[in-house]
Design a protein around this motif. Structure first.
Motif, short mmCIF file in Angstrom:
data_model
loop_
_atom_site.label_atom_id
_atom_site.label_comp_id
_atom_site.label_asym_id
_atom_site.label_seq_id
_atom_site.Cartn_x
_atom_site.Cartn_y
_atom_site.Cartn_z
N TRP A 86 0.82 -1.21 0.00
CA TRP A 86 0.00 0.00 0.00
C TRP A 86 0.85 1.26 0.00
O TRP A 86 0.45 2.28 -0.57
N GLY A 87 2.04 1.22 0.62
CA GLY A 87 2.88 2.40 0.71
C GLY A 87 3.22 3.01 -0.65
O GLY A 87 2.95 4.20 -0.90
N PRO A 88 3.80 2.23 -1.58
CA PRO A 88 4.10 2.80 -2.91
C PRO A 88 2.84 3.27 -3.64
O PRO A 88 2.87 4.28 -4.35
N LEU A 89 1.73 2.52 -3.49
CA LEU A 89 0.49 2.96 -4.13
C LEU A 89 0.01 4.29 -3.55
O LEU A 89 -0.50 5.15 -4.27
N ALA A 90 0.18 4.45 -2.23
CA ALA A 90 -0.22 5.71 -1.59
C ALA A 90 0.65 6.86 -2.07
O ALA A 90 0.15 7.98 -2.28
#
Length: 233
Positions: A202-206
Motif C-alpha cells: 500500500w505504501g508505494p500505491l499511496a
C-alpha cells in the motif's frame, strides 16, 4: 455527507490503529502457546484440542447483521454456540452429526479443524486480527483525513470555484486510497502473506496516489479543471 463520513472514518481508523499492537501480541501469544498436557480446569494459556459433534451449522446467507454460526456439542459438557467471520473453508462443509476438532485457548473456542485437516478461525480466533486492524486503520485514516481536508478547504475559501474543485479532488483521491488499502488487505489474506506485506504494497500505491492528487490540485488551482466562464455576448 462528506463531513460525517470523514469524521466516522477518522474515529474508526484511530480505534483500529490503537488495537493493532494488542491484536499482534494476542496472535503471537496464541501461536507460541504449548499444547495442554491435560484438560485445563479453567481458562489457560495452553491450547487444548477437544472433539465436538456438529449439531447445526447455519451460513446465514442473506441475513443482515447475522454472522455464520454453528452449535458444537462435546462428548461431555455444555454445547457451544460458535460464530465465524466467514463460511470458508470448514463451516460451509459442516453437516449435523459430523465430528470436528476444536482448539480451546484462554477458555474460548478459537479454531475448528475438520476430518480433512482444514482449519478455520472462529470469531474469537486471534489469527488475522492484526492485519485486519492495520488494513482498516490505513483505509479509514486515509479516507477520513483526505475527506476532512477536502470539505474544510472549500469552506475556508467559500465562493472560489477553483478551491472548491481542488477540495473535490482531495476527497476523491482519499476515497481511492481507502479502496486501495482494502484491496491490499484482501490480497494479503487471499495469498496468506505476512503482516508487513500490507504497508509494503500500500505504501508505494499511496505515494503514487498523493503525487496524482498533488498534480490535480495544482491543475485545479490554475483553473484547468474548472468549466470555462461563458463568453460575453
Amino acid at each position: 455527507m462528506w463531513l460525517v463520513l470523514s469524521g466516522v472514518a477518522l474515529v474508526v481508523g484511530v480505534v483500529s490503529a490503537v488495537q493493532v499492537r494488542g491484536a499482534l501480541e494476542r496472535e503471537r501469544a496464541y501461536q507460541a502457546a504449548p499444547v495442554c498436557d491435560t484438560a485445563p480446569a479453567r481458562a489457560a494459556e495452553c491450547r487444548w484440542e477437544r472433539e465436538f459433534t456438529v449439531r447445526s451449522a447455519d451460513m446465514n446467507r442473506g441475513k443482515r447483521h447475522e454472522s455464520p454460526e454453528a452449535v458444537l456439542v462435546p462428548s461431555s459438557g455444555v454445547a457451544r454456540h460458535v460464530t465465524f467471520p466467514n463460511t470458508e473453508p470448514v463451516l460451509s462443509e459442516m453437516a449435523p452429526g459430523e465430528r470436528v476438532v476444536g482448539v480451546i485457548w484462554r477458555g474460548r473456542l478459537v479454531e475448528v479443524r475438520d476430518a480433512e485437516g482444514r482449519r478455520q478461525q472462529t470469531a474469537d480466533g486471534p489469527v488475522g486480527w492484526p492485519a485486519d486492524r492495520l488494513g482498516g486503520a490505513l483505509a479509514c485514516l486515509s479516507f477520513g483525513l483526505a475527506g476532512l481536508v477536502g470539505v474544510v478547504w472549500p469552506l475556508l475559501r467559500r465562493g472560489d470555484r477553483r478551491h472548491a474543485t481542488a477540495g473535490q479532488v482531495v476527497r476523491w483521491h482519499g476515497a481511492v486510497l481507502g479502496v486501495l488499502a482494502i484491496l491490499t488487505l484482501w490480497a494479503r489474506s487471499a495469498n496468506d502473506w505476512p503482516l508487513w506485506a500490507i504497508p509494503a504494497i500500500w505504501g508505494p500505491l499511496a505515494v503514487l496516489g498523493l503525487a496524482s492528487m498533488t498534480a490535480f490540485v495544482l491543475a485545479a488551482l490554475r483553473g484547468e479543471l474548472s468549466d470555462p466562464a461563458p463568453a460575453d455576448a
